[in-house]
Design an enzyme around this catalytic site. Structure first.
Site, PDB file in Angstrom:
ATOM      1  N   LYS A  54       0.848  -1.206   0.000  1.00 21.28           N
ATOM      2  CA  LYS A  54       0.000   0.000   0.000  1.00 21.28           C
ATOM      3  C   LYS A  54       0.878   1.249   0.000  1.00 21.28           C
ATOM      4  O   LYS A  54       0.609   2.206  -0.730  1.00 21.28           O
ATOM      5  CB  LYS A  54      -0.918   0.000   1.230  1.00 21.28           C
ATOM      6  CG  LYS A  54      -2.079  -0.969   1.072  1.00 21.28           C
ATOM      7  CD  LYS A  54      -2.852  -1.207   2.363  1.00 21.28           C
ATOM      8  CE  LYS A  54      -3.845  -2.354   2.143  1.00 21.28           C
ATOM      9  NZ  LYS A  54      -4.540  -2.782   3.353  1.00 21.28           N
ATOM     10  N   GLN A  98      -4.728  -1.440   9.632  1.00 19.17           N
ATOM     11  CA  GLN A  98      -4.645  -2.774   9.012  1.00 19.17           C
ATOM     12  C   GLN A  98      -5.230  -3.826   9.952  1.00 19.17           C
ATOM     13  O   GLN A  98      -4.845  -3.909  11.120  1.00 19.17           O
ATOM     14  CB  GLN A  98      -3.168  -3.083   8.688  1.00 19.17           C
ATOM     15  CG  GLN A  98      -2.948  -4.395   7.979  1.00 19.17           C
ATOM     16  CD  GLN A  98      -3.536  -4.417   6.570  1.00 19.17           C
ATOM     17  OE1 GLN A  98      -3.384  -3.475   5.802  1.00 19.17           O
ATOM     18  NE2 GLN A  98      -4.234  -5.497   6.239  1.00 19.17           N
ATOM     19  N   ASP A 121     -11.333   2.960   4.037  1.00 22.33           N
ATOM     20  CA  ASP A 121     -11.672   1.535   3.943  1.00 22.33           C
ATOM     21  C   ASP A 121     -13.193   1.334   3.927  1.00 22.33           C
ATOM     22  O   ASP A 121     -13.678   0.260   3.581  1.00 22.33           O
ATOM     23  CB  ASP A 121     -11.103   0.787   5.157  1.00 22.33           C
ATOM     24  CG  ASP A 121      -9.933  -0.113   4.801  1.00 22.33           C
ATOM     25  OD1 ASP A 121      -9.755  -0.404   3.608  1.00 22.33           O
ATOM     26  OD2 ASP A 121      -9.217  -0.533   5.728  1.00 22.33           O
TER      27      ASP A 121
END
Ligand code: NDP
Length: 297
Positions: A54, A98, A121
């Protein structure tokens, strides 16, 4: 019949390039680069790889990447304090924590602490709610990526029968919502669904997000179905090999004999997730800077 292979890798590369171009224009207009903060707690090997990927992709797309790697024994208070700092940092447009988090940290309460306007997200309940009532917010990256592949392939989805197998908050539920918004007739199947094969056989569109290697067989599919395989499963290694093969939730070779189009694993849905994350971050940046979100983003 042999199905068209839906090339998610190539589609994602084009999306990343487009995001990179818009991000360069954003930096000129806003006087700063769009920024993504990624928080990793602990040393889970797969998460380390994802976070590294990422970071690289963010920088390659002309955006700033802020990596925060914290030890596995980080307290909830310390993590919440970092999230709060990032919420208040104007150089940060998107925040991603994460998952999975170590067991002593409650994922829902950490996600709830992220500002919904930086929740790229799309996991915050406010964004789930916005998706559910049709307001613009952030949609989870994997289902949004699936939707991009589907509309690119099929155009208008109105009236098509769609079956989503899996009902997780991250994939199945938002996927079903997106298909519904696109006027498909949607069925959500799960582990308690009776006679799953005959439910799937109705579908013009099958989205498999189960996590069971090659569960969906050729005789489950209607002739000419479009199949999106979200599953990522590693088979046990063959003798003499370190790692087993990666396969999806669909038996690709045999399904290809019946389907009109199908995503491979790897190279299908997987590469879309990071590309959409970059896209969501740049959307957040435009909103945070009070700029119009470009049409093609
Ligand atoms: P979850 O484990 O959270 O959800 C799996 C779903 O599948 C559940 O709703 C479960 O039903 C259902 N299910 C399990 N077994 C069966 C069965 N035998 N028949 C029908 N339904 C079943 O997984 P995720 O949604 O997080 O992920 C699904 C897959 O997608 C995984 O392989 C994951 O690795 C992959 N994935 C890939 C991504 C990417 O490409 N970037 C991103 C996210 C996930 P129930 O609710 O009843 O338990």
């Amino acid at each position: 019949m042999s199905a068209t292979r839906i090339d998610g890798k190539a589609f994602a590369a084009r999306l990343r390039e487009r995001v990179g171009e818009y991000a360069a224009r954003f930096a000129e207009a806003a006087g700063r680069r769009a920024g993504l903060a990624v928080v990793l707690v602990g040393d889970d090997a797969a998460s380390q790889v994802y976070v590294g990927a990422k970071n690289k992709a963010t920088v390659a797309a002309n955006m700033a990447s802020f990596e925060h790697r914290l030890p596995a024994d980080t307290s909830a208070a310390a993590l919440l304090a970092l999230v709060e700092r990032l919420n208040n940092d104007d150089s940060v447009d998107g925040i991603l924590v994460q998952l999975p988090l170590p067991d002593h940290l409650d994922e829902q309460s950490i996600i709830a602490a992220i500002s919904p306007d930086k929740d790229v997200d799309g996991f915050h309940v406010i964004n789930a709610g916005r998706l559910s009532v049709g307001q613009s917010g952030f949609v989870p990256c994997t289902p949004l990526g699936c939707m991009m592949l589907l509309t690119d392939r099929l155009g208008d989805l109105s009236g098509l029968e769609a079956v989503v197998i899996g009902r997780s908050n991250i994939v199945g539920k938002p996927m079903a919502q997106l298909l519904l918004d696109a006027n498909a007739t949607v069925t959500i199947a799960h582990s308690r669904t009776k006679d799953l094969a005959s439910v799937v056989r109705r579908a013009d569109i099958v989205v498999a997000a189960v996590g069971r290697p090659e569960m969906i067989r050729k005789d489950w599919l209607k002739d000419g179905a479009t199949v999106i395989d979200v599953g990522i499963n590693r088979l046990p290694p063959e003798p003499g090999k370190d790692k087993g093969k990666l396969v999806g939730d669909v038996a690709y070779d045999e399904a290809s004999e019946v389907a009109a189009a199908i995503t491979p694993v790897p190279g299908g849905v997987g590469p879309m997730t990071i590309a959409v994350l970059l896209r969501n971050t740049l959307v957040a940046a435009h909103r945070n800077a009070g700029l119009d979100v470009p049409e093609g983003l």
